[in-house]
Structures are given as C-alpha cells and as structure tokens.
Design a protein around this motif. Structure first.
Motif, PDB file in Angstrom:
ATOM      1  N   UNK A  87       0.840  -1.190   0.000  1.00 14.50           N
ATOM      2  CA  UNK A  87       0.000   0.000   0.000  1.00 14.50           C
ATOM      3  C   UNK A  87       0.872   1.235   0.000  1.00 14.50           C
ATOM      4  N   UNK A  88       0.619   2.120  -0.938  1.00 14.56           N
ATOM      5  CA  UNK A  88       1.409   3.346  -1.049  1.00 14.56           C
ATOM      6  C   UNK A  88       0.536   4.534  -1.378  1.00 14.56           C
ATOM      7  N   UNK A  89      -0.483   4.760  -0.552  1.00 15.59           N
ATOM      8  CA  UNK A  89      -1.434   5.824  -0.837  1.00 15.59           C
ATOM      9  C   UNK A  89      -2.623   5.248  -1.575  1.00 15.59           C
ATOM     10  N   UNK A  90      -3.186   6.016  -2.462  1.00 14.77           N
ATOM     11  CA  UNK A  90      -4.361   5.586  -3.212  1.00 14.77           C
ATOM     12  C   UNK A  90      -4.031   4.355  -4.056  1.00 14.77           C
ATOM     13  N   UNK A 106       1.195   8.285   6.818  1.00 15.95           N
ATOM     14  CA  UNK A 106      -0.252   8.351   6.593  1.00 15.95           C
ATOM     15  C   UNK A 106      -0.662   9.419   5.579  1.00 15.95           C
ATOM     16  N   UNK A 107       0.147   9.529   4.522  1.00 16.00           N
ATOM     17  CA  UNK A 107      -0.152  10.550   3.510  1.00 16.00           C
ATOM     18  C   UNK A 107       0.604  10.250   2.226  1.00 16.00           C
ATOM     19  N   UNK A 164      -7.982  -0.218   8.120  1.00 17.24           N
ATOM     20  CA  UNK A 164      -7.503  -0.812   6.869  1.00 17.24           C
ATOM     21  C   UNK A 164      -6.739   0.213   6.037  1.00 17.24           C
ATOM     22  N   UNK A 165      -5.842  -0.295   5.214  1.00 16.66           N
ATOM     23  CA  UNK A 165      -5.115   0.517   4.244  1.00 16.66           C
ATOM     24  C   UNK A 165      -5.601   0.147   2.850  1.00 16.66           C
ATOM     25  N   UNK A 166      -5.542   1.107   1.935  1.00 11.75           N
ATOM     26  CA  UNK A 166      -5.762   0.814   0.520  1.00 11.75           C
ATOM     27  C   UNK A 166      -4.486   0.139   0.023  1.00 11.75           C
ATOM     28  N   UNK A 184       6.365   5.977  -4.936  1.00 14.60           N
ATOM     29  CA  UNK A 184       5.567   6.728  -3.969  1.00 14.60           C
ATOM     30  C   UNK A 184       6.553   7.280  -2.934  1.00 14.60           C
ATOM     31  N   UNK A 185       6.068   8.105  -2.018  1.00 14.13           N
ATOM     32  CA  UNK A 185       6.954   8.686  -1.008  1.00 14.13           C
ATOM     33  C   UNK A 185       6.848   7.874   0.282  1.00 14.13           C
TER      34      UNK A 185
END
Length: 179
Positions: free
Chosen positions: A12-15, A89-90, A57-59, A83-84
């Motif tokens: 998971x790395x954001x959206x 959490x962003x 949960x995470x996307x 991704x960063x």
C-alpha cells in the motif's frame, strides 16, 4: 495456476489507483487487484468505511507475479521509488491511515526480503522511511469500479494530475522492467 514461480505481493502506497496503474505496466505481473487490509473492524469493509479512516484498513494492491521474470525485491524497489515512503499516513493530498505506506508480507521469506529492501532503500532518502512492515491478514477485494481504475478513467483529473507523474517516474527509473 500450475506455474510454481507465481507469487503474490501486497503493498500500500497511498491511493490504490496509483499503485495499481504502476504495476499494470511491469513485466512479469499477471494481475493487480485493488483492495483493503490491515484493519481490525469486523466484516467486509466498504470504500466509504475505509475513507473514514476508522477501520484501520489501508488501501493496497495484491500483485500476482512470475518470480522467474521479476523478483519480489524488484517489485518492492519499484514500489518504494514510485511513492513517497517518508510521509506518515499521507501521499500528496490523500491523508489518513488508509493511505499509509506499507508492505504486507505473506511469509517469513518475504518479511526478510522486505526488511532488506527497506534498509537498502533508506540511503536514497534524506528523511527516514516510515513504511510499515506487517504480516498480511485478510485481504478484501475493493469494489469493481476500483479495479483497473486508471485504465478505465485515464482522462479524469486525478489520473492526469496524480497518477500520470507516477507513471512517468516508473518509465524513467525502471524502463528495463516495463512490458
């Protein structure tokens, strides 16, 4: 599947639309499924519930790949460079625990490899990597409209402004790994 080289990675790395679009272009990837995992809320979560940030949960995406074509480590390197992993959490304007940077390992071998990659990647970032490393729990496939989102909606504003730059970065840094 019959092929003993088929493995699954969950990250998971954001959206998840962004992460799915990145891995859809990589050689050796058979399937990318957007979904949710890592929370404690009971029952099958919905997108609306995930967006509340209350489920835990995470996307994420589950990437089914042929390890004779691309290694688990290479998948993680692509993930870490598109991704960063230094923002907690962003990712960009997307904020909340559901957008955390996370690697969910499926077994002890993946855990060891992921820890090695995280340690090795730290040298390219000025700030500390905050990517979580956790055992995979139950994976919930996201609603149908989230699957192949970029492929089906590439002209939308979010895709143009957020996903296209990530794809450009992928193509620049990992051209040798593209389909």
């Amino acid at each position: 599947m019959g092929n003993t080289n088929i493995e699954i990675a969950t990250v998971g790395g954001g959206c998840f639309w962004c992460t799915e679009a990145v891995f859809a272009e990589v050689k050796g990837i058979h399937k990318v499924v957007s979904g949710y995992t890592g929370g404690k809320a009971p029952g099958r979560p919905t997108y609306r519930e995930i967006c509340s940030g209350l489920t835990g949960h995470a996307e994420v995406v589950q990437v089914t790949f042929d390890s004779s074509i691309i290694s688990y480590e290479d998948i993680l390197i692509i993930f870490m460079t598109t991704h960063d992993p230094t923002t907690l959490n962003r990712q960009g304007a997307d904020t909340g625990t559901q957008y955390r940077s996370v690697i969910y390992f499926h077994n002890n071998e993946q855990r060891k490899k992921a820890k090695f990659v995280l340690d090795e990647m730290q040298v390219i970032y000025e700030k500390p990597i905050v990517t979580e490393l956790s055992a995979l729990g139950t994976f919930y496939e996201a609603e149908d409209y989230h699957q192949d989102y970029y492929k089906n909606n590439s002209e939308q504003g979010y895709c143009q402004v957020v996903i296209n730059p990530k794809l450009a970065k992928l193509r620049k840094l990992h051209a040798d790994k593209l389909k």
